[in-house]
Design a protein around this motif. Structure first.
Motif, mmCIF file in Angstrom:
data_model
loop_
_atom_site.group_PDB
_atom_site.id
_atom_site.type_symbol
_atom_site.label_atom_id
_atom_site.label_comp_id
_atom_site.label_asym_id
_atom_site.label_seq_id
_atom_site.Cartn_x
_atom_site.Cartn_y
_atom_site.Cartn_z
ATOM 1 N N CYS A 90 0.864 -1.184 0.000
ATOM 2 C CA CYS A 90 0.000 0.000 0.000
ATOM 3 C C CYS A 90 0.897 1.229 0.000
ATOM 4 O O CYS A 90 1.829 1.316 0.805
ATOM 5 C CB CYS A 90 -0.887 -0.021 1.237
ATOM 6 S SG CYS A 90 -1.815 1.506 1.499
ATOM 7 N N TYR A 124 0.311 -6.628 1.615
ATOM 8 C CA TYR A 124 -0.922 -7.401 1.589
ATOM 9 C C TYR A 124 -0.973 -8.240 0.315
ATOM 10 O O TYR A 124 -0.254 -7.965 -0.641
ATOM 11 C CB TYR A 124 -2.145 -6.479 1.605
ATOM 12 C CG TYR A 124 -2.154 -5.507 2.754
ATOM 13 C CD1 TYR A 124 -2.625 -5.897 4.003
ATOM 14 C CD2 TYR A 124 -1.695 -4.203 2.598
ATOM 15 C CE1 TYR A 124 -2.636 -5.005 5.063
ATOM 16 C CE2 TYR A 124 -1.703 -3.306 3.645
ATOM 17 C CZ TYR A 124 -2.178 -3.716 4.884
ATOM 18 O OH TYR A 124 -2.180 -2.838 5.928
ATOM 19 N N GLU A 125 -1.862 -9.229 0.314
ATOM 20 C CA GLU A 125 -2.074 -9.995 -0.907
ATOM 21 C C GLU A 125 -2.677 -9.074 -1.963
ATOM 22 O O GLU A 125 -3.492 -8.212 -1.664
ATOM 23 C CB GLU A 125 -3.009 -11.172 -0.650
ATOM 24 C CG GLU A 125 -2.383 -12.265 0.167
ATOM 25 C CD GLU A 125 -3.304 -13.452 0.322
ATOM 26 O OE1 GLU A 125 -4.328 -13.530 -0.378
ATOM 27 O OE2 GLU A 125 -2.982 -14.312 1.159
ATOM 28 N N ASN A 128 -4.908 -9.418 -4.257
ATOM 29 C CA ASN A 128 -6.351 -9.412 -4.481
ATOM 30 C C ASN A 128 -7.129 -8.673 -3.391
ATOM 31 O O ASN A 128 -8.321 -8.454 -3.530
ATOM 32 C CB ASN A 128 -6.883 -10.829 -4.646
ATOM 33 C CG ASN A 128 -6.664 -11.687 -3.426
ATOM 34 O OD1 ASN A 128 -6.004 -11.268 -2.479
ATOM 35 N ND2 ASN A 128 -7.189 -12.885 -3.457
ATOM 36 N N THR A 129 -6.478 -8.254 -2.299
ATOM 37 C CA THR A 129 -7.165 -7.510 -1.249
ATOM 38 C C THR A 129 -6.963 -6.006 -1.386
ATOM 39 O O THR A 129 -7.558 -5.245 -0.636
ATOM 40 C CB THR A 129 -6.677 -7.944 0.146
ATOM 41 O OG1 THR A 129 -5.292 -7.637 0.268
ATOM 42 C CG2 THR A 129 -6.921 -9.418 0.368
ATOM 43 N N LEU A 130 -6.147 -5.572 -2.324
ATOM 44 C CA LEU A 130 -5.860 -4.148 -2.515
ATOM 45 C C LEU A 130 -6.628 -3.584 -3.707
ATOM 46 O O LEU A 130 -7.068 -4.320 -4.583
ATOM 47 C CB LEU A 130 -4.358 -3.946 -2.744
ATOM 48 C CG LEU A 130 -3.454 -4.389 -1.603
ATOM 49 C CD1 LEU A 130 -2.007 -4.326 -2.041
ATOM 50 C CD2 LEU A 130 -3.677 -3.533 -0.385
ATOM 51 N N TYR A 145 -1.219 0.710 -5.537
ATOM 52 C CA TYR A 145 -2.216 0.008 -4.736
ATOM 53 C C TYR A 145 -2.470 0.766 -3.446
ATOM 54 O O TYR A 145 -1.581 1.414 -2.906
ATOM 55 C CB TYR A 145 -1.720 -1.393 -4.371
ATOM 56 C CG TYR A 145 -1.563 -2.309 -5.549
ATOM 57 C CD1 TYR A 145 -2.610 -3.113 -5.961
ATOM 58 C CD2 TYR A 145 -0.372 -2.383 -6.248
ATOM 59 C CE1 TYR A 145 -2.474 -3.973 -7.047
ATOM 60 C CE2 TYR A 145 -0.217 -3.236 -7.330
ATOM 61 C CZ TYR A 145 -1.273 -4.025 -7.712
ATOM 62 O OH TYR A 145 -1.127 -4.866 -8.783
ATOM 63 N N CYS A 179 -4.645 0.053 0.429
ATOM 64 C CA CYS A 179 -5.360 -0.950 1.228
ATOM 65 C C CYS A 179 -6.719 -0.413 1.670
ATOM 66 O O CYS A 179 -6.996 0.789 1.582
ATOM 67 C CB CYS A 179 -4.523 -1.385 2.425
ATOM 68 S SG CYS A 179 -4.300 -0.133 3.691
ATOM 69 N N ASN A 180 -7.542 -1.309 2.152
ATOM 70 C CA ASN A 180 -8.903 -0.946 2.562
ATOM 71 C C ASN A 180 -8.927 -0.031 3.777
ATOM 72 O O ASN A 180 -9.852 0.761 3.942
ATOM 73 C CB ASN A 180 -9.711 -2.208 2.846
ATOM 74 C CG ASN A 180 -9.916 -3.019 1.597
ATOM 75 O OD1 ASN A 180 -10.019 -2.482 0.509
ATOM 76 N ND2 ASN A 180 -9.949 -4.333 1.748
ATOM 77 N N ALA A 208 -15.114 -5.594 1.910
ATOM 78 C CA ALA A 208 -13.945 -5.305 1.086
ATOM 79 C C ALA A 208 -14.271 -5.551 -0.383
ATOM 80 O O ALA A 208 -15.218 -6.221 -0.720
ATOM 81 C CB ALA A 208 -12.784 -6.199 1.513
ATOM 82 N N TYR A 209 -13.412 -5.031 -1.205
ATOM 83 C CA TYR A 209 -13.600 -5.153 -2.647
ATOM 84 C C TYR A 209 -13.444 -6.550 -3.060
ATOM 85 O O TYR A 209 -12.744 -7.275 -3.262
ATOM 86 C CB TYR A 209 -12.620 -4.239 -3.385
ATOM 87 C CG TYR A 209 -13.074 -2.820 -3.368
ATOM 88 C CD1 TYR A 209 -13.843 -2.337 -4.403
ATOM 89 C CD2 TYR A 209 -12.778 -2.001 -2.321
ATOM 90 C CE1 TYR A 209 -14.266 -1.036 -4.395
ATOM 91 C CE2 TYR A 209 -13.201 -0.709 -2.298
ATOM 92 C CZ TYR A 209 -13.944 -0.228 -3.344
ATOM 93 O OH TYR A 209 -14.375 1.055 -3.339
#
Length: 86
Positions: A8, A15-16, A18-20, A41, A43-44, A85-86
């Motif tokens: 981030c 982070y992985e 697919n979570t960003l 990227y 992060c949430n 989350a996305y």
């Protein structure tokens, strides 16, 4: 199998992928990644920061002024009402 790890740009947490959320700046506007050019990227957790603070951080990181926020960032109300989350 290894999963891709990304950083981030705001908190520098790892982070992985697919979570960003992936975005880019195009003509001073922050938009979703269009699959062409450079991107970053976020992060949430950092996405919920104040927009003025994010503009300052992004402008410093990309060394250009951001004139307009795209609609890729949810409002705090949407995020906290269980949209997840996305």
């Amino acid at each position: 199998m290894k999963k891709p790890i990304r950083m981030c740009i705001v908190c520098r947490g790892r982070y992985e992928q697919n979570t960003l959320i992936r975005f880019q700046i195009n003509n001073g506007k922050l938009i979703e990644f269009s699959k062409v050019g450079r991107s970053s990227y976020i992060c949430n957790k950092c996405i919920l920061l104040d927009k003025k603070r994010l503009v300052k951080i992004f402008s410093g990181k990309f060394k250009q002024k951001i004139d307009e926020f795209g609609n890729i960032f949810p409002t705090k109300e949407t995020w906290t009402n269980g949209q997840g989350a996305y």
